[in-house]
Design a protein around this motif. Sequence first.
Motif, PDB file in Angstrom:
ATOM      1  N   VAL A   1      36.700  -3.259   7.417  1.00  0.00           N
ATOM      2  CA  VAL A   1      35.479  -3.979   7.787  1.00  0.00           C
ATOM      3  C   VAL A   1      34.492  -3.719   6.663  1.00  0.00           C
ATOM      4  O   VAL A   1      34.107  -2.586   6.414  1.00  0.00           O
ATOM      5  CB  VAL A   1      34.913  -3.488   9.141  1.00  0.00           C
ATOM      6  N   GLU A   2      34.131  -4.790   5.998  1.00  0.00           N
ATOM      7  CA  GLU A   2      33.294  -4.671   4.806  1.00  0.00           C
ATOM      8  C   GLU A   2      32.107  -5.610   4.942  1.00  0.00           C
ATOM      9  O   GLU A   2      32.250  -6.737   5.421  1.00  0.00           O
ATOM     10  CB  GLU A   2      34.142  -5.054   3.588  1.00  0.00           C
ATOM     11  N   SER A   3      30.939  -5.141   4.551  1.00  0.00           N
ATOM     12  CA  SER A   3      29.752  -5.994   4.635  1.00  0.00           C
ATOM     13  C   SER A   3      28.998  -5.978   3.316  1.00  0.00           C
ATOM     14  O   SER A   3      29.114  -5.035   2.528  1.00  0.00           O
ATOM     15  CB  SER A   3      28.838  -5.522   5.773  1.00  0.00           C
TER      16      SER A   3
ATOM     17  N   SER B   1      22.105 -10.086   9.640  1.00  0.00           N
ATOM     18  CA  SER B   1      22.108 -11.092   8.576  1.00  0.00           C
ATOM     19  C   SER B   1      23.006 -10.743   7.387  1.00  0.00           C
ATOM     20  O   SER B   1      22.960 -11.416   6.368  1.00  0.00           O
ATOM     21  CB  SER B   1      20.683 -11.376   8.065  1.00  0.00           C
ATOM     22  N   ASP B   2      23.824  -9.699   7.488  1.00  0.00           N
ATOM     23  CA  ASP B   2      24.785  -9.372   6.429  1.00  0.00           C
ATOM     24  C   ASP B   2      26.028 -10.249   6.558  1.00  0.00           C
ATOM     25  O   ASP B   2      26.384 -10.718   7.643  1.00  0.00           O
ATOM     26  CB  ASP B   2      25.224  -7.906   6.513  1.00  0.00           C
ATOM     27  N   TYR B   3      26.701 -10.448   5.431  1.00  0.00           N
ATOM     28  CA  TYR B   3      28.008 -11.110   5.445  1.00  0.00           C
ATOM     29  C   TYR B   3      29.065 -10.042   5.706  1.00  0.00           C
ATOM     30  O   TYR B   3      29.008  -8.953   5.127  1.00  0.00           O
ATOM     31  CB  TYR B   3      28.282 -11.814   4.114  1.00  0.00           C
ATOM     32  N   VAL B   4      30.023 -10.347   6.569  1.00  0.00           N
ATOM     33  CA  VAL B   4      31.031  -9.359   6.959  1.00  0.00           C
ATOM     34  C   VAL B   4      32.415  -9.978   6.806  1.00  0.00           C
ATOM     35  O   VAL B   4      32.631 -11.143   7.134  1.00  0.00           O
ATOM     36  CB  VAL B   4      30.819  -8.884   8.416  1.00  0.00           C
TER      37      VAL B   4
ATOM     38  N   LEU C   1      31.476  -9.317  -1.305  1.00  0.00           N
ATOM     39  CA  LEU C   1      32.680  -8.914  -0.558  1.00  0.00           C
ATOM     40  C   LEU C   1      33.884  -8.903  -1.486  1.00  0.00           C
ATOM     41  O   LEU C   1      34.008  -9.762  -2.360  1.00  0.00           O
ATOM     42  CB  LEU C   1      32.928  -9.869   0.611  1.00  0.00           C
ATOM     43  N   SER C   2      34.774  -7.949  -1.305  1.00  0.00           N
ATOM     44  CA  SER C   2      35.948  -7.844  -2.198  1.00  0.00           C
ATOM     45  C   SER C   2      37.133  -8.615  -1.633  1.00  0.00           C
ATOM     46  O   SER C   2      37.168  -8.951  -0.452  1.00  0.00           O
ATOM     47  CB  SER C   2      36.337  -6.376  -2.383  1.00  0.00           C
ATOM     48  N   ASN C   3      38.096  -8.866  -2.492  1.00  0.00           N
ATOM     49  CA  ASN C   3      39.328  -9.552  -2.098  1.00  0.00           C
ATOM     50  C   ASN C   3      40.511  -8.604  -1.993  1.00  0.00           C
ATOM     51  O   ASN C   3      41.650  -9.038  -1.958  1.00  0.00           O
ATOM     52  CB  ASN C   3      39.675 -10.652  -3.115  1.00  0.00           C
ATOM     53  N   ASP C   4      40.255  -7.312  -2.003  1.00  0.00           N
ATOM     54  CA  ASP C   4      41.332  -6.326  -1.979  1.00  0.00           C
ATOM     55  C   ASP C   4      42.042  -6.310  -0.628  1.00  0.00           C
ATOM     56  O   ASP C   4      41.439  -6.588   0.412  1.00  0.00           O
ATOM     57  CB  ASP C   4      40.785  -4.922  -2.264  1.00  0.00           C
ATOM     58  N   GLU C   5      43.320  -5.949  -0.687  1.00  0.00           N
ATOM     59  CA  GLU C   5      44.074  -5.786   0.554  1.00  0.00           C
ATOM     60  C   GLU C   5      43.661  -4.485   1.225  1.00  0.00           C
ATOM     61  O   GLU C   5      43.284  -3.525   0.550  1.00  0.00           O
ATOM     62  CB  GLU C   5      45.576  -5.742   0.259  1.00  0.00           C
ATOM     63  N   PRO C   6      43.746  -4.423   2.551  1.00  0.00           N
ATOM     64  CA  PRO C   6      43.424  -3.162   3.224  1.00  0.00           C
ATOM     65  C   PRO C   6      44.390  -2.057   2.807  1.00  0.00           C
ATOM     66  O   PRO C   6      45.591  -2.276   2.707  1.00  0.00           O
ATOM     67  CB  PRO C   6      43.598  -3.490   4.706  1.00  0.00           C
ATOM     68  N   ASP C   7      43.842  -0.900   2.541  1.00  0.00           N
ATOM     69  CA  ASP C   7      44.643   0.262   2.168  1.00  0.00           C
ATOM     70  C   ASP C   7      44.689   1.208   3.369  1.00  0.00           C
ATOM     71  O   ASP C   7      43.646   1.739   3.769  1.00  0.00           O
ATOM     72  CB  ASP C   7      44.016   0.953   0.956  1.00  0.00           C
ATOM     73  N   PRO C   8      45.875   1.423   3.962  1.00  0.00           N
ATOM     74  CA  PRO C   8      45.945   2.293   5.140  1.00  0.00           C
ATOM     75  C   PRO C   8      45.445   3.710   4.879  1.00  0.00           C
ATOM     76  O   PRO C   8      44.935   4.371   5.776  1.00  0.00           O
ATOM     77  CB  PRO C   8      47.432   2.307   5.496  1.00  0.00           C
ATOM     78  N   ALA C   9      45.543   4.183   3.647  1.00  0.00           N
ATOM     79  CA  ALA C   9      45.099   5.534   3.326  1.00  0.00           C
ATOM     80  C   ALA C   9      43.581   5.607   3.142  1.00  0.00           C
ATOM     81  O   ALA C   9      42.982   6.666   3.302  1.00  0.00           O
ATOM     82  CB  ALA C   9      45.793   6.016   2.059  1.00  0.00           C
TER      83      ALA C   9
END
Length: 191
Positions: free
Chosen positions: A121-123, A148-151, A130-138
């Motif tokens: 969850v990134e805002s 009013s933030d972008y999430v 906002l980044s395009n990175d894949e979620p890293d489980p670690a």
Amino acid sequence: MREDTGIRSLTLAVRKTDSIRRWPLSSLMKSRFRQDEDGATAIEFALVSTPFIGMMFAILTIAHYFWVGATLQDAVQEAGRQIRVGKVEAAGFTKTEFKDFVCSYLAIPKSNCLDDIAIDVESAESISGLSNDEPDPANEKYDPGEGSDYVLVRAELPITSFNSLFKLFSSTASPSFTLTAVTAFRNEPFN
């Protein structure tokens, strides 16, 4: 009269020849086929049922993937709605509680979901932040943001095949597929 007699004798001769040739051959063939018909149905069933059952398992496995993928997308969208209207911030959800919330909507056992799912969850104040990175489980990110933030909410769930048929097409010991769900939105001005 002679022509009539000649035709009759020729016809009789052909009939006698046909009946002599057909009688021993047809009775031998009938007796052979009568003996061989006992296992024909079982052999036909084995030949037809094996690919049919394999196809049924493949269809069920693919349907299971689509079903879990659809519930993952629904869960991420519902979690995104809760962030968007400020309920997550008001409840003070932690990363673990947010994961638990998402897993409660999935069609798989919750213990498997909590162990395997990776949620980011990134805002940011602007959408370009906002980044395009894949979620890293670690290293999972959890920042639901402020009003009013972008999430951006991303979830990845590795799911293994419960059908060994896919092992035939895979180079690994147990084939695994990763289901992904993403939702992006702008928070309501809830502050």
